[in-house]
Write a protein that holds these residues in place. Structure first.
Motif, PDB file in Angstrom:
ATOM      1  N   PHE A 197      -4.453 -10.265  -3.602  1.00 23.91           N
ATOM      2  CA  PHE A 197      -3.502  -9.238  -4.022  1.00 23.91           C
ATOM      3  C   PHE A 197      -2.911  -9.590  -5.388  1.00 23.91           C
ATOM      4  O   PHE A 197      -2.808  -8.739  -6.279  1.00 23.91           O
ATOM      5  N   GLN A 198      -2.530 -10.839  -5.550  1.00 24.95           N
ATOM      6  CA  GLN A 198      -1.966 -11.282  -6.818  1.00 24.95           C
ATOM      7  C   GLN A 198      -2.979 -11.194  -7.957  1.00 24.95           C
ATOM      8  O   GLN A 198      -2.608 -10.942  -9.114  1.00 24.95           O
ATOM      9  N   ASP A 239      -3.390 -12.844   0.329  1.00 24.75           N
ATOM     10  CA  ASP A 239      -2.228 -12.973  -0.546  1.00 24.75           C
ATOM     11  C   ASP A 239      -2.647 -13.281  -1.985  1.00 24.75           C
ATOM     12  O   ASP A 239      -2.161 -12.668  -2.938  1.00 24.75           O
ATOM     13  N   ASP A 297       7.200  -8.786  -4.369  1.00 24.91           N
ATOM     14  CA  ASP A 297       6.410  -9.218  -3.221  1.00 24.91           C
ATOM     15  C   ASP A 297       6.360  -8.100  -2.178  1.00 24.91           C
ATOM     16  O   ASP A 297       7.292  -7.315  -2.048  1.00 24.91           O
ATOM     17  N   PHE A 298       5.251  -8.050  -1.452  1.00 24.49           N
ATOM     18  CA  PHE A 298       5.074  -7.067  -0.389  1.00 24.49           C
ATOM     19  C   PHE A 298       4.773  -7.799   0.903  1.00 24.49           C
ATOM     20  O   PHE A 298       4.352  -8.963   0.897  1.00 24.49           O
ATOM     21  N   PHE A 322       2.724  -8.704   4.389  1.00 26.71           N
ATOM     22  CA  PHE A 322       1.300  -8.985   4.547  1.00 26.71           C
ATOM     23  C   PHE A 322       0.497  -7.731   4.850  1.00 26.71           C
ATOM     24  O   PHE A 322      -0.599  -7.540   4.316  1.00 26.71           O
ATOM     25  N   VAL A 365      -5.689  -4.710  -0.528  1.00 24.58           N
ATOM     26  CA  VAL A 365      -6.881  -5.500  -0.862  1.00 24.58           C
ATOM     27  C   VAL A 365      -8.118  -4.878  -0.228  1.00 24.58           C
ATOM     28  O   VAL A 365      -9.171  -4.764  -0.874  1.00 24.58           O
ATOM     29  N   THR A 393       0.920  -4.678   4.019  1.00 22.80           N
ATOM     30  CA  THR A 393       0.695  -3.876   2.813  1.00 22.80           C
ATOM     31  C   THR A 393      -0.355  -4.525   1.924  1.00 22.80           C
ATOM     32  O   THR A 393      -1.270  -3.854   1.436  1.00 22.80           O
ATOM     33  N   LYS A 394      -0.247  -5.836   1.742  1.00 18.38           N
ATOM     34  CA  LYS A 394      -1.224  -6.550   0.918  1.00 18.38           C
ATOM     35  C   LYS A 394      -2.626  -6.427   1.510  1.00 18.38           C
ATOM     36  O   LYS A 394      -3.605  -6.212   0.788  1.00 18.38           O
ATOM     37  N   TYR A 395      -2.700  -6.562   2.813  1.00 17.35           N
ATOM     38  CA  TYR A 395      -3.988  -6.452   3.505  1.00 17.35           C
ATOM     39  C   TYR A 395      -4.634  -5.097   3.251  1.00 17.35           C
ATOM     40  O   TYR A 395      -5.807  -5.003   2.883  1.00 17.35           O
TER      41      TYR A 395
END
Length: 202
Positions: free
Chosen positions: A50-51, A47, A59-60, A62, A69, A64-66
């Motif tokens: 990603f930021q 998280d 916000d997306f 998890f 990244v 998608t963030k995974y």
């Protein structure tokens, strides 16, 4: 892959929308620090990462963030951080430098070789350019001198006793604090854990 014919990518598409990326060298170094920080769970590291990398104000989930990244790491970071161009180990794959522990030597060497103040270049110098310049440092720079000491084999023979003692002492002075896994191994371990379904923060 670093080339002289293509511009460095500075954006990523997520769910049909394009977002700018921040891949300056200092952001990547902070990312490595985050990966080494035991305070955060792996899910939290994703998280935060990603930021750090993606300049998006929404916000997306998890998953998608995974994926984002992981794509960023595999595409822009890992293969460059472990590049043999900045490793004078002679092909034995031994880790001879640490970007955090050797920060002062790297800073001094960039000033000596290129007249580049890395502190002033935070937020501006791309990671890929930083790694290319790091690999191009000549042996006369402090960073490459230390890498040479760490990778040098102790000479044998009675006539080399003094040199062997001198080199052994230098190796102790400039030794890395721990026998580290490569960044690639560390990141692969994290991604493998998360991809195995352990996304509950433990």
């Amino acid at each position: 892959m670093f080339t002289l014919t293509d511009r460095l990518e500075d954006e990523i598409e997520i769910e049909g929308e394009v977002y700018p990326l921040d891949l300056s060298f200092d952001v990547v170094l902070r990312f490595f620090d985050l990966m080494d920080d035991d305070i955060f769970f792996d899910t939290e590291k994703i998280d935060i990462s990603f930021q750090m990398f993606v300049l998006a104000d929404i916000d997306f989930d998890f998953e998608t963030k995974y994926k984002v990244v992981q794509t960023i790491v595999e595409t822009f970071i890992v293969d460059k951080e472990d590049s043999p161009s900045s490793d004078s180990s002679g092909g034995d794959n031994k880790k001879l430098y640490d970007l955090k522990q050797d920060a002062e030597y790297i800073y001094a060497s960039f000033m000596q070789e290129y007249g580049i103040d890395l502190i002033d270049m935070q937020g501006e110098l791309r990671w890929e350019k930083f790694i290319a310049l790091l690999g191009g440092l000549r042996d006369k720079t402090k960073f490459k001198e230390i890498i040479g000491i760490r990778g040098a084999k102790l000479p044998s023979g009675k006539e080399m006793a003094d040199e062997r003692k001198r080199l052994r002492e230098l190796k102790q002075i400039y030794a890395l604090k721990k026998d580290q896994k490569t960044k690639e191994q560390e990141l692969n371990d994290m991604f493998n854990i998360l991809s195995g379904g352990k996304k509950d923060g433990h």
